[in-house]
Design a protein around this motif. Structure first.
Motif, PDB file in Angstrom:
ATOM      1  N   ALA A   6       0.834  -1.202   0.000  1.00 55.24           N
ATOM      2  CA  ALA A   6       0.000   0.000   0.000  1.00 55.24           C
ATOM      3  C   ALA A   6       0.870   1.254   0.000  1.00 55.24           C
ATOM      4  O   ALA A   6       0.594   2.221  -0.721  1.00 55.24           O
ATOM      5  CB  ALA A   6      -0.919  -0.011   1.213  1.00 55.24           C
ATOM      6  N   LYS A   7       1.913   1.212   0.779  1.00 56.16           N
ATOM      7  CA  LYS A   7       2.779   2.388   0.857  1.00 56.16           C
ATOM      8  C   LYS A   7       3.420   2.687  -0.498  1.00 56.16           C
ATOM      9  O   LYS A   7       3.483   3.836  -0.930  1.00 56.16           O
ATOM     10  CB  LYS A   7       3.863   2.165   1.914  1.00 56.16           C
ATOM     11  N   LEU A   8       3.879   1.671  -1.168  1.00 59.50           N
ATOM     12  CA  LEU A   8       4.517   1.900  -2.463  1.00 59.50           C
ATOM     13  C   LEU A   8       3.516   2.323  -3.517  1.00 59.50           C
ATOM     14  O   LEU A   8       3.838   3.071  -4.447  1.00 59.50           O
ATOM     15  CB  LEU A   8       5.255   0.629  -2.917  1.00 59.50           C
ATOM     16  N   LEU A   9       2.308   1.877  -3.341  1.00 65.89           N
ATOM     17  CA  LEU A   9       1.252   2.229  -4.291  1.00 65.89           C
ATOM     18  C   LEU A   9       0.935   3.729  -4.248  1.00 65.89           C
ATOM     19  O   LEU A   9       0.349   4.276  -5.180  1.00 65.89           O
ATOM     20  CB  LEU A   9      -0.008   1.415  -3.960  1.00 65.89           C
ATOM     21  N   GLU A  10       1.327   4.372  -3.162  1.00 67.20           N
ATOM     22  CA  GLU A  10       1.059   5.809  -3.040  1.00 67.20           C
ATOM     23  C   GLU A  10       1.723   6.592  -4.169  1.00 67.20           C
ATOM     24  O   GLU A  10       1.173   7.548  -4.685  1.00 67.20           O
ATOM     25  CB  GLU A  10       1.585   6.341  -1.694  1.00 67.20           C
ATOM     26  N   HIS A  11       2.938   6.183  -4.507  1.00 70.12           N
ATOM     27  CA  HIS A  11       3.683   6.947  -5.516  1.00 70.12           C
ATOM     28  C   HIS A  11       3.955   6.171  -6.797  1.00 70.12           C
ATOM     29  O   HIS A  11       4.669   6.654  -7.664  1.00 70.12           O
ATOM     30  CB  HIS A  11       5.037   7.384  -4.945  1.00 70.12           C
ATOM     31  N   ALA A  69      -3.765  -5.513  -1.200  1.00 73.00           N
ATOM     32  CA  ALA A  69      -3.380  -4.102  -1.279  1.00 73.00           C
ATOM     33  C   ALA A  69      -3.702  -3.563  -2.669  1.00 73.00           C
ATOM     34  O   ALA A  69      -4.195  -2.441  -2.819  1.00 73.00           O
ATOM     35  CB  ALA A  69      -1.897  -3.948  -0.971  1.00 73.00           C
ATOM     36  N   LEU A  70      -3.440  -4.374  -3.684  1.00 70.67           N
ATOM     37  CA  LEU A  70      -3.736  -3.954  -5.051  1.00 70.67           C
ATOM     38  C   LEU A  70      -5.244  -3.713  -5.198  1.00 70.67           C
ATOM     39  O   LEU A  70      -5.685  -2.697  -5.748  1.00 70.67           O
ATOM     40  CB  LEU A  70      -3.295  -5.038  -6.038  1.00 70.67           C
ATOM     41  N   GLU A  71      -5.975  -4.662  -4.692  1.00 68.39           N
ATOM     42  CA  GLU A  71      -7.423  -4.576  -4.768  1.00 68.39           C
ATOM     43  C   GLU A  71      -7.920  -3.283  -4.112  1.00 68.39           C
ATOM     44  O   GLU A  71      -8.719  -2.539  -4.688  1.00 68.39           O
ATOM     45  CB  GLU A  71      -8.007  -5.770  -4.015  1.00 68.39           C
ATOM     46  N   ASP A  72      -7.419  -3.055  -2.883  1.00 64.84           N
ATOM     47  CA  ASP A  72      -7.813  -1.844  -2.154  1.00 64.84           C
ATOM     48  C   ASP A  72      -7.530  -0.601  -2.982  1.00 64.84           C
ATOM     49  O   ASP A  72      -8.264   0.390  -2.907  1.00 64.84           O
ATOM     50  CB  ASP A  72      -7.039  -1.740  -0.831  1.00 64.84           C
ATOM     51  N   ALA A  73      -6.444  -0.651  -3.745  1.00 67.39           N
ATOM     52  CA  ALA A  73      -6.063   0.536  -4.526  1.00 67.39           C
ATOM     53  C   ALA A  73      -6.642   0.476  -5.932  1.00 67.39           C
ATOM     54  O   ALA A  73      -6.314   1.301  -6.787  1.00 67.39           O
ATOM     55  CB  ALA A  73      -4.545   0.642  -4.579  1.00 67.39           C
ATOM     56  N   LYS A  74      -7.474  -0.518  -6.176  1.00 68.86           N
ATOM     57  CA  LYS A  74      -8.112  -0.684  -7.489  1.00 68.86           C
ATOM     58  C   LYS A  74      -7.103  -0.833  -8.619  1.00 68.86           C
ATOM     59  O   LYS A  74      -7.249  -0.244  -9.696  1.00 68.86           O
ATOM     60  CB  LYS A  74      -9.048   0.499  -7.788  1.00 68.86           C
TER      61      LYS A  74
END
Lengths: 331, 331
Positions: free
Chosen positions: A173-178, A204-209
């Motif tokens: 999730a943290k890496l998905l931020e940027h 985490a991917l799912e949460d971030a779509k």
DNA sequence: TTGTAGGCGTTATCAT
DNA sequence: ATGATAACGCCTACAA
């Protein structure tokens, strides 16, 4: 001077009491007159008497020894756990018999046999996976067993673990931020803990779509060289950030990327999975999930003492909290 | 099903022979008719009999267990040695009891007591220094002892060491090729091995006709942070190359220098002292003295087996060869 | 409070 | 080739 072992009988003779009394003094039995106790203590000192733990073990059926099985002590990961185990063991006056298994099922079986034969009071088992036969061997033993950092799907054996699932989820999730394309580099998916990580990653991917893309996952990596070799592959996939569960691999990747002129963390972010000293020594230092390894060992051993001493244990499936340590490989 | 221990008597009964015969079969005694042996083997399998090593130990006065004492298993240095010990130990069917001493004299004494009480067949001792009292304890024991990577000035105890003196001399000499001011960074000079290094350093200077300058020597450094903190001091002394006996310190120094914009090896050369994996992970990788740690452990254990089995040993003071591994922190 | 005696599960020494 | 029978050094009822 003749070098023959001095026994409890020798002490008894010198102290002018029976051997039973000496035994009582040795074992801190209260039913001994202070004056007698002193006589015995004096005799013990005079003869430099040292109780034979083997004989004691045979008679009492307790050896105050625990067996510890791990893949290899050479790994900082297991060394840290082992240290936690050892400290708590000494605290409770147990000795630790250590055996390297190299994750080899046959060796594991052989070591367990040997431990049981030596009448250890308990066993701490670490292995990246738990084979069915070893599992049965452990379940069948009349000796208390604790799995440390090792998952038993059936939850029949006591165990202490880290929440790999959540750690993977948070890191991703943290890496998905940027980043759009976040890779995941981990060990063998035959190991339950890595499956957990995998699930965390996907959630985490799912949460971030973000759609899951199999080609962003790299399995079976354990060494520094593995990490180095992965660098180009990651770049080819246009990955700009990765969670790397094994620290050695993370450092290898970091170094290889930088040799290619990629700036970390500006152009590529990395989160390492174990927070071993390595992660602090690299340049830049790696942001890392801190697994409480020492605690994992300490708690495992503490749980084992409870089992051995037949103390009550309400929950024998423990999960320890982790944390993310922010260093310089992430923005 | 009642869970009581099955003994050699149970096997004897089932096989229809005496327990003495079962014991013979267990111990591979030749004086057993093949047919009888088979009956016994069948009974053993049927009952899932497992000999009690404790009882055996009491009767035979041998436990097939060796004690290993080291400062901390958490150090890659000792972990590598321990691995060598363990491999050879398993090869000879010994189990290893491991104990961390933290270089604490009291703990060392306590652990040795505990080992002797448990009737270990032999002891491998590692410690950066050997106190007089511990030394006496070891010399007085009727149990074979081998010092691994630990120097006994009196050469009374068997030992296996690396030639620190020569390694220091060679490393220094190499740096002297391109540098005027070569620093030496090492651990405590209360440890015999570091004194040896110091002497090697001085001899190299002498050979190169360079005056010894006390302010170029930095004692008592063990950690990564120590290394980092040293960087500025070295630069202040106009030092342009250093031999660093502890790898963690070397990596710290390397990183700190580079953060200050100093190029390694162009502007500063470093030789690390232990060739732990760290030296390969740093960037640039560190030229390093390769101490044969695994071998040190393996050879120590092999020597111990000889002592335990009363085989002839011609030389009980062994010195292992080292080598200089050229990487990228030297010109 | 202290002593006596019977295990604990092997190995090893004698006989047979 | 096999079987009795003492050790081995200590713990632990049970007695005194």
């Amino acid at each position: 001077m003749v070098e023959s072992t001095t026994t409890i009988y020798d002490v008894a003779r010198v102290a002018g009491v029976s051997m039973a009394t000496v035994s009582r003094v040795e074992n801190g039995n209260a039913n001994v007159k202070e004056k007698t106790r002193q006589k015995v203590l004096d005799a013990i000192a005079e003869l430099d008497y040292r109780p034979n733990a083997i004989a004691r073990g045979l008679a009492s059926k307790r050896t105050t020894t625990v067996g510890v099985i791990l893949p290899t002590i050479t790994s900082p990961y297991f060394a840290a756990i082992a240290r936690g185990i050892d400290d708590v063991a000494s605290m409770y006056n147990y000795n630790v018999v250590l055996a390297n298994s190299d994750n080899d099922e046959e060796k594991e079986a052989k070591v367990i046999e040997s431990f049981l034969s030596k009448q250890v009071d308990g066993i701490v088992f670490m292995g990246s996976s738990l084979s069915e036969s070893v599992r049965n061997q452990l379940v069948g033993a009349r000796t208390p067993v604790v799995l440390a950092g090792t998952i038993d799907g059936d939850k029949e054996l006591a165990s202490v673990n880290i929440d790999y699932h959540l750690a993977a989820l948070e890191s991703t999730a943290k890496l998905l931020e940027h980043n759009k394309k976040v890779g995941y580099i981990l060990g063998s998916l035959r190991d339950a803990e890595n499956v957990e990580r995998m699930v965390g990653y996907q959630e985490a991917l799912e949460d971030a779509k973000v759609d899951f893309d199999e080609s962003l996952v790299f399995e079976g990596n354990y060494s520094y060289e593995n990490g180095r070799n992965l660098a180009q592959q990651l770049l080819d996939e246009k990955i700009s950030a990765a969670v790397v569960s094994v620290d050695d691999v993370a450092v290898g990747l970091l170094n290889a990327l930088q040799e290619k002129g990629i700036k970390v963390p500006e152009q590529f972010e990395i989160i390492a999975g174990s927070n071993s000293p390595l992660t602090q020594y690299s340049y830049p230092a790696l942001t890392s999930v801190n697994q409480p390894l020492y605690d994992l060992g300490a708690v495992s051993m503490r749980l084992l003492t409870k089992l051995m001493l037949k103390e009550e244990v309400t929950d024998s499936q423990l999960i320890l909290a982790h944390e993310l340590i922010q260093r310089h490989s992430t923005k």
